[in-house]
Design a protein around this motif. Structure first.
Motif, mmCIF file in Angstrom:
data_model
loop_
_atom_site.group_PDB
_atom_site.id
_atom_site.type_symbol
_atom_site.label_atom_id
_atom_site.label_comp_id
_atom_site.label_asym_id
_atom_site.label_seq_id
_atom_site.Cartn_x
_atom_site.Cartn_y
_atom_site.Cartn_z
ATOM 1 N N ALA A 162 43.310 15.723 20.600
ATOM 2 C CA ALA A 162 44.056 16.265 21.741
ATOM 3 C C ALA A 162 44.934 15.197 22.382
ATOM 4 C CB ALA A 162 43.102 16.869 22.758
ATOM 5 N N SER A 163 44.406 13.983 22.496
ATOM 6 C CA SER A 163 45.199 12.883 23.059
ATOM 7 C C SER A 163 46.405 12.573 22.186
ATOM 8 C CB SER A 163 44.342 11.624 23.211
ATOM 9 O OG SER A 163 43.280 11.843 24.107
ATOM 10 N N LEU A 164 46.221 12.618 20.876
ATOM 11 C CA LEU A 164 47.339 12.372 19.965
ATOM 12 C C LEU A 164 48.401 13.459 20.102
ATOM 13 C CD1 LEU A 164 48.693 10.780 17.714
ATOM 14 C CD2 LEU A 164 47.360 12.105 16.065
ATOM 15 N N ALA A 165 47.966 14.718 20.213
ATOM 16 C CA ALA A 165 48.923 15.816 20.356
ATOM 17 C C ALA A 165 49.793 15.611 21.592
ATOM 18 C CB ALA A 165 48.190 17.153 20.435
ATOM 19 N N ARG A 166 49.198 15.128 22.654
ATOM 20 C CA ARG A 166 49.962 14.862 23.880
ATOM 21 C C ARG A 166 50.842 13.618 23.717
ATOM 22 N NH1 ARG A 166 49.146 16.766 29.130
ATOM 23 N NH2 ARG A 166 50.267 15.541 30.682
ATOM 24 N N THR A 167 50.305 12.590 23.090
ATOM 25 C CA THR A 167 51.046 11.336 22.895
ATOM 26 C C THR A 167 52.293 11.532 22.045
ATOM 27 O OG1 THR A 167 49.065 9.968 23.136
ATOM 28 C CG2 THR A 167 50.881 9.007 21.880
ATOM 29 N N THR B 207 40.749 16.485 11.029
ATOM 30 C CA THR B 207 41.425 17.084 12.183
ATOM 31 C C THR B 207 42.915 16.758 12.121
ATOM 32 O OG1 THR B 207 40.905 15.096 13.453
ATOM 33 C CG2 THR B 207 39.408 16.976 13.680
ATOM 34 N N GLY B 208 43.722 17.523 12.868
ATOM 35 C CA GLY B 208 45.154 17.267 12.796
ATOM 36 C C GLY B 208 45.926 17.836 13.962
ATOM 37 N N VAL B 209 47.183 17.424 14.034
ATOM 38 C CA VAL B 209 48.129 17.893 15.048
ATOM 39 C C VAL B 209 49.285 18.559 14.323
ATOM 40 C CG1 VAL B 209 49.739 17.207 16.868
ATOM 41 C CG2 VAL B 209 47.496 16.083 16.683
ATOM 42 N N LEU B 210 49.538 19.814 14.653
ATOM 43 C CA LEU B 210 50.684 20.539 14.114
ATOM 44 C C LEU B 210 51.917 20.207 14.946
ATOM 45 C CD1 LEU B 210 51.992 22.800 12.342
ATOM 46 C CD2 LEU B 210 51.238 24.428 14.105
ATOM 47 N N ILE B 211 52.986 19.774 14.275
ATOM 48 C CA ILE B 211 54.257 19.553 14.963
ATOM 49 C C ILE B 211 54.981 20.896 14.997
ATOM 50 C CG2 ILE B 211 56.368 18.189 15.061
ATOM 51 C CD1 ILE B 211 53.781 16.531 15.208
ATOM 52 N N ARG B 212 55.102 21.482 16.180
ATOM 53 C CA ARG B 212 55.620 22.848 16.297
ATOM 54 C C ARG B 212 57.124 22.930 16.522
ATOM 55 N NH1 ARG B 212 52.989 27.517 16.396
ATOM 56 N NH2 ARG B 212 54.926 28.337 17.263
#
Length: 199
Positions: free
Chosen positions: A17-22, A97-102
Motif C-alpha cells: 500500500a505504501s508503494l502504491a502511494r509512493t 504482491t503488486g501494484v497495478l499502474i492504472r
C-alpha cells in the motif's frame, strides 16, 4: 526533453500500500525504436498480502512468478484476452504482491502514444491500465523486467511533487472489494474510473 533519473530499489517501500502511494507522481519510461515515451503516474491500485483479489493469493504459478520477485520488477499479464496490464512487484522476494499502474499523464513521446493507440485525444492516451499498456506498447515480453534500471521499461523520478492524493476502493473487482487500496491524484483529468471515486 523531460529530465529524470531511475528510481532505486532502496527508494521503494517494501509495503504494498505504501508503494502504491509512493508511485503517484513518479514516471514510467518506455524506450522504443522510434524514441522515448513517458508518463507521470496518476493512479495506482495495491494488491496486498492475503488479498483475495490479488494474482498471488493462491501461490506462485508460471504466469504470476514475476509478482514473487523483489520489489520493483514488472509483472505484465493479459486481462480477459484483450488488454495487457502493467504491475510492479511490491515486497520481499517470495511474497507475491503488486501494484497495478492504472493511469498516466502523458509527458514525452506523445506522437508515439497517439500512433500506438490510434487516437488523438491526449486525455485518453493512458487513462486506464489497458490504454496505458497499449500507448507504451507493453506486453508479456517485458514481464519480469527490473524497473529500477534504465532499459526498455523503467521507473523514474524528477523534481515534481504530486498534488493532493485521494484514496478509494479499487475498480472492477469482486473479491475484497471494500478495501481502500486505490490511490489517485485528485482533480487530475488523466485518472480513470467513475467520477464518484475521484473526489
Amino acid at each position: 526533453m523531460v529530465m529524470y533519473r531511475p528510481l532505486t530499489r532502496s527508494e521503494l517501500p517494501d509495503d504494498t500500500a505504501s508503494l502504491a502511494r509512493t508511485l503517484i507522481g513518479k514516471l514510467v519510461v518506455r524506450e522504443l525504436p522510434e524514441g522515448i515515451a513517458s508518463g507521470r503516474i496518476v493512479e495506482t491500485e495495491a494488491y496486498v498480502a492475503g488479498d483475495a483479489a490479488g494474482h498471488g493469493y493462491r501461490g506462485m504459478t508460471p504466469r504470476n512468478r514475476s509478482l514473487f520477485l523483489d520489489r520493483g520488477h514488472a509483472y505484465v499479464y493479459l486481462a480477459y484476452g484483450i488488454s495487457y496490464m502493467l504491475n510492479v512487484s511490491s515486497e520481499m522476494p517470495g511474497i507475491g504482491t503488486g501494484v497495478l499502474i492504472r493511469a498516466l499523464e502523458p509527458l514525452e513521446g506523445i506522437a508515439i502514444m497517439r500512433l500506438n493507440r490510434g487516437i488523438e485525444r491526449l486525455r485518453d492516451l493512458a487513462r486506464g491500465p489497458g490504454r496505458l499498456a497499449q500507448a507504451l506498447r507493453i506486453d508479456r515480453s517485458l514481464d519480469g523486467l527490473d524497473l529500477c534500471r534504465e532499459g526498455s521499461l523503467w521507473l523514474a523520478r524528477d523534481a515534481h511533487e504530486p498534488g493532493e492524493i485521494g484514496q478509494s476502493v479499487r475498480i472492477g473487482i469482486s473479491k475484497d472489494a471494500s478495501r481502500l487500496l486505490r490511490f489517485y491524484v485528485r482533480k487530475s483529468p488523466f485518472v480513470s474510473g467513475p467520477a464518484s471515486l475521484n473526489r
